[in-house]
Design a protein around this motif. Structure first.
Motif, PDB file in Angstrom:
ATOM      1  N   LEU A  90      39.496  39.945  32.835  1.00 16.30           N
ATOM      2  CA  LEU A  90      39.757  39.009  33.924  1.00 16.30           C
ATOM      3  C   LEU A  90      39.259  39.548  35.254  1.00 16.30           C
ATOM      4  O   LEU A  90      39.277  40.754  35.496  1.00 16.30           O
ATOM      5  N   ARG A  91      38.840  38.614  36.093  1.00 14.17           N
ATOM      6  CA  ARG A  91      38.583  38.920  37.505  1.00 14.17           C
ATOM      7  C   ARG A  91      39.611  38.112  38.275  1.00 14.17           C
ATOM      8  O   ARG A  91      39.704  36.887  38.127  1.00 14.17           O
ATOM      9  N   LEU A  92      40.425  38.806  39.067  1.00 10.11           N
ATOM     10  CA  LEU A  92      41.465  38.166  39.860  1.00 10.11           C
ATOM     11  C   LEU A  92      41.193  38.443  41.330  1.00 10.11           C
ATOM     12  O   LEU A  92      40.896  39.582  41.696  1.00 10.11           O
ATOM     13  N   ALA A  93      41.298  37.415  42.147  1.00 10.78           N
ATOM     14  CA  ALA A  93      41.095  37.601  43.585  1.00 10.78           C
ATOM     15  C   ALA A  93      42.193  36.880  44.341  1.00 10.78           C
ATOM     16  O   ALA A  93      42.558  35.738  44.014  1.00 10.78           O
ATOM     17  N   TYR A  94      42.700  37.568  45.347  1.00 10.98           N
ATOM     18  CA  TYR A  94      43.718  36.993  46.217  1.00 10.98           C
ATOM     19  C   TYR A  94      43.549  37.629  47.587  1.00 10.98           C
ATOM     20  O   TYR A  94      43.451  38.850  47.706  1.00 10.98           O
ATOM     21  N   GLY A  95      43.504  36.785  48.599  1.00  7.99           N
ATOM     22  CA  GLY A  95      43.304  37.316  49.949  1.00  7.99           C
ATOM     23  C   GLY A  95      41.943  37.984  50.037  1.00  7.99           C
ATOM     24  O   GLY A  95      40.936  37.432  49.591  1.00  7.99           O
ATOM     25  N   ASP A  96      41.927  39.190  50.572  1.00  6.49           N
ATOM     26  CA  ASP A  96      40.672  39.937  50.747  1.00  6.49           C
ATOM     27  C   ASP A  96      40.326  40.809  49.551  1.00  6.49           C
ATOM     28  O   ASP A  96      39.324  41.521  49.572  1.00  6.49           O
ATOM     29  N   TYR A  97      41.163  40.796  48.523  1.00  9.89           N
ATOM     30  CA  TYR A  97      40.980  41.734  47.422  1.00  9.89           C
ATOM     31  C   TYR A  97      40.572  41.048  46.130  1.00  9.89           C
ATOM     32  O   TYR A  97      41.050  39.970  45.792  1.00  9.89           O
TER      33      TYR A  97
END
Length: 181
Positions: free
Chosen positions: A88-95
């Motif tokens: 998985l690739r997870l992104a939230y905010g700047d990360y």
């Protein structure tokens, strides 16, 4: 009941979570709305391990490819194969994080944390090293909270009257993937 038996008995929850999360990620073009957090980018990448059967009669199938090429894995869901592991690739905010998540025990493998400090700016002193270690610990913590929030959303739906509606949507999604290929 010992721990091994308990893990074996409850592993279906992790498998259902991965299938549900895959569906949710594609339902809104990669974005999953998490109450109290907002939108989280969830992308299934390149690698998925599916399992079929139980015990000695179980078989595992590895599906590799780009997200759009995981058609074989999606077709496998229609044949009662269950996701046991997914990249998985997870992104939230700047990360943005990368992680391989296993269903049975929610093991995190091959974790890729976001780069936060330019290598040229890194100092070699003890304080700088300690700061980088603390920063990495904080990033690991953010990743576990992110996956925890996604799982909490799944469990809340799974344990409510909403699950029957969700199952209808998931089955239609699986069926549409089978007919695309």
């Amino acid at each position: 009941m010992d721990l091994v038996d308990l893990i074996q008995e409850k592993r279906f929850l992790g498998q259902e979570f991965l299938a549900w999360l895959w569906f949710k990620s594609e339902e809104r073009g990669g974005s999953v709305e998490v109450p109290g957090r907002g939108d989280v980018l969830v992308v299934f990448e390149k690698h998925m391990l599916l399992e079929y059967g139980e015990g000695d009669a179980s078989e595992k199938v590895i599906c590799r490819g780009l997200q759009t090429e995981l058609k074989e894995a999606r077709a496998g869901l229609g044949l009662a194969k269950k996701p046991e592991q997914a990249r998985l690739r997870l992104a939230y905010g700047d990360y943005e994080f990368g992680v391989t998540l296993t269903a049975a025990i929610f093991e995190f493998r091959n974790i890729r944390l976001p780069k936060t400090v330019d290598a040229a700016d890194e100092g070699k002193d003890a304080e700088s090293l300690e700061g980088r270690i603390l920063e990495r610990i904080g990033l690991f913590e953010q990743l576990t909270h992110l996956v925890g929030d996604l799982f909490r959303l799944f469990i809340n739906i799974r344990a409510s009257h909403l699950w029957n509606e969700e199952l209808i949507k998931i089955r239609a999604w699986i069926e549409s993937g089978v007919h695309q290929g």
